[in-house]
Write an enzyme that holds these catalytic residues in place. Sequence first.
Site, mmCIF file in Angstrom:
data_model
loop_
_atom_site.group_PDB
_atom_site.id
_atom_site.type_symbol
_atom_site.label_atom_id
_atom_site.label_comp_id
_atom_site.label_asym_id
_atom_site.label_seq_id
_atom_site.Cartn_x
_atom_site.Cartn_y
_atom_site.Cartn_z
ATOM 1 C CE LYS A 180 -3.602 2.391 2.644
ATOM 2 N NZ LYS A 180 -4.477 2.327 3.840
ATOM 3 C CE LYS A 233 -6.236 1.965 -0.566
ATOM 4 N NZ LYS A 233 -6.865 1.980 0.764
#
Length: 310
Positions: A180, A233
Amino acid sequence: MVLEISSVLQGGYNHPLSRQWQSRRGLEKYMFMYPIFITDDPTARVEIPSLPGQCRWGVDRLDEFLRPLVNKGLRSVILFGVPLTCQKLRALFPTLFIATDVCLCEYTSHGHCGAIDKDGTILARQSAERIAEVALAYARAGAHCVAPSDMMDGRIKAIKRSLIDNDLGNKCLLMSYSAKFASGLYGPFRDAAGSAPAFGNRKCYQLPPNAKGLARRAISRDTAEGADIIMVKPALPYLDILADAAQLAPDYPLAAYQVSGEYAMIVAGARAGVYDLRVMAFETTESIVRAGATLILSYFTPQFLDWLDE
């Protein structure tokens, strides 16, 4: 008998839908997980201006909102908000796979994703322990999947150990936001979830955008610590990381979150006449699958339930 973390695989395929995620296929309905924002007001339906077409929903409105989508083939959702929503959704939709985002940012005064020391730095051990407690509570509340998005060191091992020790290791899937990145594409989500930090930023725990090697190490770490699914992400700016994840963890399902800013950009471009919305939604989503994703967290999920029938 104390089960070792490396011994427990069943949590990753105990549900019919999570078994399908173990294979790599073309774009199909079961590959979409729909992010849903839950608000404390049980009767609310609040539009999110920065996230076109998306709303915050009260638990008493979920039946009217989700039933048409379930009837069209919606297979999974990820919840941001009130954890007891799991129980209501399981009663309403017994076949719906329910994931819960696990983080502290929505529930702390400072808005950061972990525990903070007096000097403003992260308390790593305390953060991982608290995240594990929250994940266990969600699993006990009925979540099929817990998905820690906090990026604290050690939280995957702590969560997996807690699930196993409480007889939930083979009943609850652990999906890690492994890579992320500290992206500029989270703005609409933070409006929706009310999760912007009160001070500073999250660059000391979310990954630097140029840190390819660090992302690879994080993916390898999380598989070793017991993750059942690996997530990258955002999606589109990090297709190379998705491809790396598919090579580093070829035996794991791979998720990609097409985040709020990606979605908002695509919608804005279509509204400006730059391209056709459907064409661009397919192009971007198929590129994510091409890079290796088997599961896509997407705000376009309702549209794809229609488009894939055409």
